[in-house]
Design an enzyme around this catalytic site. Structure first.
Site, PDB file in Angstrom:
ATOM      1  N   ASN A 165       0.813  -1.232   0.000  1.00  0.00           N
ATOM      2  CA  ASN A 165       0.000   0.000   0.000  1.00  0.00           C
ATOM      3  C   ASN A 165       0.842   1.274   0.000  1.00  0.00           C
ATOM      4  O   ASN A 165       0.428   2.294  -0.534  1.00  0.00           O
ATOM      5  CB  ASN A 165      -1.031  -0.014   1.141  1.00  0.00           C
ATOM      6  CG  ASN A 165      -0.401   0.028   2.513  1.00  0.00           C
ATOM      7  OD1 ASN A 165       0.743  -0.372   2.703  1.00  0.00           O
ATOM      8  ND2 ASN A 165      -1.157   0.502   3.486  1.00  0.00           N
ATOM      9  N   PRO A 189      10.146  -6.751  -0.890  1.00  0.00           N
ATOM     10  CA  PRO A 189       8.933  -5.948  -1.088  1.00  0.00           C
ATOM     11  C   PRO A 189       7.751  -6.857  -1.430  1.00  0.00           C
ATOM     12  O   PRO A 189       7.937  -8.040  -1.749  1.00  0.00           O
ATOM     13  CB  PRO A 189       9.299  -5.072  -2.292  1.00  0.00           C
ATOM     14  CG  PRO A 189      10.293  -5.872  -3.063  1.00  0.00           C
ATOM     15  CD  PRO A 189      11.031  -6.737  -2.063  1.00  0.00           C
ATOM     16  N   ALA A 190       6.554  -6.299  -1.400  1.00  0.00           N
ATOM     17  CA  ALA A 190       5.374  -7.066  -1.805  1.00  0.00           C
ATOM     18  C   ALA A 190       5.466  -7.358  -3.306  1.00  0.00           C
ATOM     19  O   ALA A 190       5.916  -6.511  -4.094  1.00  0.00           O
ATOM     20  CB  ALA A 190       4.116  -6.262  -1.506  1.00  0.00           C
ATOM     21  N   GLY A 241       2.897  -5.079   7.581  1.00  0.00           N
ATOM     22  CA  GLY A 241       1.895  -5.835   6.823  1.00  0.00           C
ATOM     23  C   GLY A 241       0.765  -6.250   7.735  1.00  0.00           C
ATOM     24  O   GLY A 241       0.525  -5.632   8.782  1.00  0.00           O
ATOM     25  N   SER A 242       0.092  -7.328   7.359  1.00  0.00           N
ATOM     26  CA  SER A 242      -1.092  -7.732   8.115  1.00  0.00           C
ATOM     27  C   SER A 242      -0.710  -8.381   9.448  1.00  0.00           C
ATOM     28  O   SER A 242       0.381  -8.953   9.586  1.00  0.00           O
ATOM     29  CB  SER A 242      -1.901  -8.724   7.282  1.00  0.00           C
ATOM     30  OG  SER A 242      -1.115  -9.874   7.041  1.00  0.00           O
ATOM     31  N   GLU A 263       4.929  -3.691  12.319  1.00  0.00           N
ATOM     32  CA  GLU A 263       3.962  -2.606  12.075  1.00  0.00           C
ATOM     33  C   GLU A 263       2.784  -3.268  11.380  1.00  0.00           C
ATOM     34  O   GLU A 263       2.852  -3.568  10.182  1.00  0.00           O
ATOM     35  CB  GLU A 263       4.585  -1.524  11.185  1.00  0.00           C
ATOM     36  CG  GLU A 263       5.758  -0.795  11.813  1.00  0.00           C
ATOM     37  CD  GLU A 263       5.349   0.129  12.966  1.00  0.00           C
ATOM     38  OE1 GLU A 263       4.161   0.431  13.098  1.00  0.00           O
ATOM     39  OE2 GLU A 263       6.246   0.515  13.736  1.00  0.00           O
ATOM     40  N   GLU A 394     -10.318  -4.883   9.747  1.00  0.00           N
ATOM     41  CA  GLU A 394      -9.744  -3.752   9.015  1.00  0.00           C
ATOM     42  C   GLU A 394     -10.251  -3.912   7.584  1.00  0.00           C
ATOM     43  O   GLU A 394      -9.903  -4.887   6.919  1.00  0.00           O
ATOM     44  CB  GLU A 394      -8.222  -3.904   9.068  1.00  0.00           C
ATOM     45  CG  GLU A 394      -7.471  -2.872   8.304  1.00  0.00           C
ATOM     46  CD  GLU A 394      -5.964  -3.139   8.316  1.00  0.00           C
ATOM     47  OE1 GLU A 394      -5.556  -4.314   8.214  1.00  0.00           O
ATOM     48  OE2 GLU A 394      -5.219  -2.163   8.407  1.00  0.00           O
TER      49      GLU A 394
HETATM   50  N1  LIG Z   1       1.314  -0.389  10.873  1.00  0.00           N
HETATM   51  C1  LIG Z   1       1.832   0.061   9.744  1.00  0.00           C
HETATM   52  O1  LIG Z   1       2.742   0.889   9.718  1.00  0.00           O
HETATM   53  C2  LIG Z   1       1.315  -0.440   8.425  1.00  0.00           C
HETATM   54  C3  LIG Z   1       1.681   0.238   7.265  1.00  0.00           C
HETATM   55  C4  LIG Z   1       1.226  -0.251   6.039  1.00  0.00           C
HETATM   56  C5  LIG Z   1       0.438  -1.394   5.991  1.00  0.00           C
HETATM   57  N2  LIG Z   1       0.099  -2.024   7.129  1.00  0.00           N
HETATM   58  C6  LIG Z   1      -0.757  -3.203   7.100  1.00  0.00           C
HETATM   59  O2  LIG Z   1      -0.427  -4.040   5.998  1.00  0.00           O
HETATM   60  C7  LIG Z   1      -1.564  -4.763   5.572  1.00  0.00           C
HETATM   61  C8  LIG Z   1      -1.725  -4.655   4.076  1.00  0.00           C
HETATM   62  O3  LIG Z   1      -0.574  -5.021   3.434  1.00  0.00           O
HETATM   63  P1  LIG Z   1      -0.377  -6.449   2.745  1.00  0.00           P
HETATM   64  O4  LIG Z   1      -1.667  -6.966   2.233  1.00  0.00           O
HETATM   65  O5  LIG Z   1       0.770  -6.302   1.810  1.00  0.00           O
HETATM   66  O6  LIG Z   1       0.053  -7.328   3.985  1.00  0.00           O
HETATM   67  P2  LIG Z   1       0.575  -8.843   3.971  1.00  0.00           P
HETATM   68  O7  LIG Z   1       0.787  -9.209   5.382  1.00  0.00           O
HETATM   69  O8  LIG Z   1      -0.264  -9.721   3.142  1.00  0.00           O
HETATM   70  O9  LIG Z   1       1.978  -8.738   3.211  1.00  0.00           O
HETATM   71  C9  LIG Z   1       3.048  -7.992   3.715  1.00  0.00           C
HETATM   72  C10 LIG Z   1       4.346  -8.606   3.233  1.00  0.00           C
HETATM   73  O10 LIG Z   1       4.427  -9.946   3.691  1.00  0.00           O
HETATM   74  C11 LIG Z   1       4.583 -10.837   2.590  1.00  0.00           C
HETATM   75  N3  LIG Z   1       3.797 -12.041   2.836  1.00  0.00           N
HETATM   76  C12 LIG Z   1       2.534 -12.262   2.498  1.00  0.00           C
HETATM   77  N4  LIG Z   1       2.146 -13.496   2.884  1.00  0.00           N
HETATM   78  C13 LIG Z   1       3.185 -14.045   3.504  1.00  0.00           C
HETATM   79  C14 LIG Z   1       3.398 -15.291   4.148  1.00  0.00           C
HETATM   80  N5  LIG Z   1       2.462 -16.224   4.207  1.00  0.00           N
HETATM   81  N6  LIG Z   1       4.584 -15.508   4.697  1.00  0.00           N
HETATM   82  C15 LIG Z   1       5.517 -14.580   4.646  1.00  0.00           C
HETATM   83  N7  LIG Z   1       5.391 -13.389   4.038  1.00  0.00           N
HETATM   84  C16 LIG Z   1       4.224 -13.126   3.480  1.00  0.00           C
HETATM   85  C17 LIG Z   1       4.062 -10.075   1.400  1.00  0.00           C
HETATM   86  O11 LIG Z   1       4.636 -10.568   0.202  1.00  0.00           O
HETATM   87  C18 LIG Z   1       4.485  -8.661   1.723  1.00  0.00           C
HETATM   88  O12 LIG Z   1       5.834  -8.458   1.380  1.00  0.00           O
HETATM   89  C19 LIG Z   1      -2.729  -4.131   6.318  1.00  0.00           C
HETATM   90  O13 LIG Z   1      -3.080  -4.943   7.395  1.00  0.00           O
HETATM   91  C20 LIG Z   1      -2.155  -2.808   6.824  1.00  0.00           C
HETATM   92  O14 LIG Z   1      -2.776  -2.259   7.940  1.00  0.00           O
HETATM   93  C21 LIG Z   1       0.527  -1.579   8.343  1.00  0.00           C
HETATM   94  N1  LIG Z   2      -0.046   5.863   6.169  1.00  0.00           N
HETATM   95  C1  LIG Z   2       0.847   5.038   6.917  1.00  0.00           C
HETATM   96  C2  LIG Z   2       1.122   3.725   6.290  1.00  0.00           C
HETATM   97  C3  LIG Z   2       0.003   2.795   6.579  1.00  0.00           C
HETATM   98  O1  LIG Z   2      -0.545   2.107   5.743  1.00  0.00           O
HETATM   99  C4  LIG Z   2       2.103   5.808   7.215  1.00  0.00           C
HETATM  100  O2  LIG Z   2       2.083   7.014   7.196  1.00  0.00           O
HETATM  101  O3  LIG Z   2       3.108   5.211   7.532  1.00  0.00           O
END
Ligand SMILES: NC(=O)c1ccc[n+]([C@@H]2O[C@H](COP(=O)([O-])OP(=O)(O)OC[C@H]3O[C@@H](n4cnc5c(N)ncnc54)[C@H](O)[C@@H]3O)[C@@H](O)[C@H]2O)c1
Ligand SMILES: N[C@@H](CC=O)C(=O)O
Length: 497
Positions: A165, A189-190, A241-242, A263, A394
């Protein structure tokens, strides 16, 4: 090299568009020829392909980082800062290309992508400076004739795993801190948005960041992450990530007792007090909800409005929401781009259906107007209750849910009724209410009367299931430092000991 004509035609400098991994200062393909297509979520067009590295190649990145660490940590902090600032300058010089590239792979509107490039670059500058201030301390000695103190040392190789994102800023907030502290990084990275990371690698190379210090590995996510988590030589894992994946990586890192920063997801409440002008509050709530089409960990998920102004607020919110334009992020005047993929659209639909089936009212959100398969028109639901998914999960989509409340204690309980604890918004001008809510909200960040809360100087992070540790700010660099205590004994008479 396979090149996306569309992408390269749009960039002033087509060499920023790389379709290789970057390890030990070399552009590299996968040994077994596995690769993955990356598509533009707005058009479905294939933008390019990225290689999937094999296990030995991931370990090779760790070997490279280990070699590079020796010299990088030996540099003075100001020497590392000079390299980081050169990188920062190059990011700034190339910001338009980086924004176009990001908008195409992620879907966000170009002005938002420009904002993210600026935001992402700012972390590199911040940490270049902070790297010069990793002070230790002098400890008044309790041991006769001894001098005691601490020094800070880089922790070692850091693995950085990031989401789609915010494809650039989530990398620089980690890499800036780690590299300034003297650590090499391996970024995963994703898969949806690898090109921003690879463009950063291209610019790191041009900035003479030594080979092996900034590596970008690509591959099957679970495979790559598990190797990095279980690798003993990787000393720190920083994941954004999630919550689901964060928990998994925390478990996988236990065997090597790594420093782990997480995070994770958010489910932000947006509380509107009875004293607020409903129009002003509605404009702020729309801004806090629909940034990045709702795909933001800070998105206002649950909008909690005092019953005395609820109806007026809903009216203003719906009016402002109706003025938002949904479309391809590269077109001008677009406010919301597409969601990242079809699964995200399905999840958003199911959350809306669930809410309606449990009694919520659909005020607006006609999906027949969506300009393409990955687009989701903004939705406004009222009468949202705690049993609904839109409250509990979420939603990561442009779905706004509004609930009325009657007093401060009720709204505090509502706001805290979630496993998440990342960010909360409070809108009121009553100082006593502000203080009461700010203290009672179980969140890592509380923003009062401001949609904007982030930036390099702040400690970004959450409590509860939203994560561990803080990024940015004065303490962000500590995630990549070890404290070494020293005791210099038998010094003879040490004054003050
Ligand atoms: N707190 C923060 O600062 C913050 C910032 C941005 C996004 N997020 C969170 O990220 C989530 C959205 O991002 P997303 O969909 O890319 O998250 P995700 O957890 O699916 O993926 C994040 C990363 O983990 C990798 N990944 C995915 N599945 C995996 C697995 N089974 N094993 C190991 N690695 C794996 C992905 O390739 C990616 O690089 C939301 O929950 C959002 O709130 C949090
Ligand atoms: N907007 C956030 C990222 C969350 O998705 C930030 O400022 O770090």
């Amino acid at each position: 090299m396979k090149v996306s004509a569309t992408m390269t035609q749009r960039l002033d400098d087509p060499r920023l568009f790389r379709q290789y991994a970057y390890v030990d200062g070399k552009w590299t393909h996968g040994d077994a020829g596995r690769e993955e297509a990356v598509t533009d979520p707005a058009t479905g067009e294939v933008l390019g392909h990225i290689p999937w590295l094999e296990a030995d190649q991931i370990r090779g990145a760790v070997d490279a980082a280990e070699r590079a660490f020796v010299q990088w940590r030996a540099l003075r902090a100001d020497e590392r800062a000079d390299r980081l600032l050169a990188w920062y300058d190059l990011i700034q010089e190339n910001r338009e290309d980086l924004a176009i590239l990001m908008s195409m792979e992620q879907g966000k509107p170009l002005p938002d992508a420009r904002g993210e490039v600026e935001y992402g670059a700012s972390f590199i500058k911040w940490f270049a400076e902070q790297g010069k201030r990793t002070f230790g301390e002098t400890i008044p000695s309790h041991i006769p004739n001894a001098a005691l103190g601490t020094i800070k040392e880089p922790i070692g190789i850091a693995a950085l795993i990031t989401p789609w994102n915010f494809p650039l800023a989530m990398i620089t907030r980690k890499a800036g801190a780690a590299m300034a502290a003297g650590c090499p990084v391996i970024v995963k990275p994703a898969g949806e948005t690898p090109f921003s990371a690879l463009a950063l690698a291209e610019l790191a190379e041009r900035a003479s960041i030594p080979a092996g210090i900034f590596n970008v590995v690509l591959g099957e996510p679970a495979e790559v992450s598990s190797i990095l988590c279980k690798e003993e030589r990787v000393k720190a894992l920083s994941f954004t990530g999630s919550t689901r994946v964060g928990r998994l990586l925390l478990e996988q890192s236990a065997g090597t007792v790594k420093r782990v920063s997480l995070e994770l997801g958010g489910n932000a409440p947006f509380i509107v007090g009875p004293d607020m002008d409903p129009h002003e509050a509605a404009l702020a709530a729309v801004a806090a909800k629909f940034q990045t089409a709702g795909q933001d960990c800070l998105a206002a998920n649950r909008i909690l409005v005092h019953e005395s102004i609820h109806d007026a607020f809903v009216e203003h919110f719906a009016e402002r929401m109706a003025a938002l334009t949904v479309g391809n992020g590269l077109q001008s005047e677009v406010d919301l781009g597409p969601l990242i993929h079809g699964q995200a659209v399905e999840k958003a639909s199911s959350i809306v259906d669930d809410a309606i089936s449990r009694g919520a009212t659909l005020v607006a959100g006609d999906q027949s107007a969506a300009p393409g398969p990955n687009f989701f028109m903004p939705v406004l639901l009222t009468g949202v209750t705690r049993e609904m998914k839109v409250w509990r999960e979420e939603n990561f989509a442009p779905v706004a849910g509004i609930t009325a409340y009657s007093d401060d204690d009720e709204v505090i309980a509502m706001a805290n009724d979630t496993e998440y604890g990342l960010a909360a918004y409070v809108y009121t001008h009553d100082i006593r209410r502000i203080w009461k809510l700010m203290r009672a909200l179980e969140y890592g960040m509380v923003s009062v009367n401001s949609v904007k809360m982030t930036g390099p100087p702040i400690p970004f992070g959450g409590v509860k299931q939203s994560g561990l540790g803080r990024e940015g700010g004065v303490s962000g660099i500590d995630e990549y430092l070890e404290t070494k205590y020293y005791c210099l004994g038998a010094l003879g008479s040490v004054s003050g000991s």
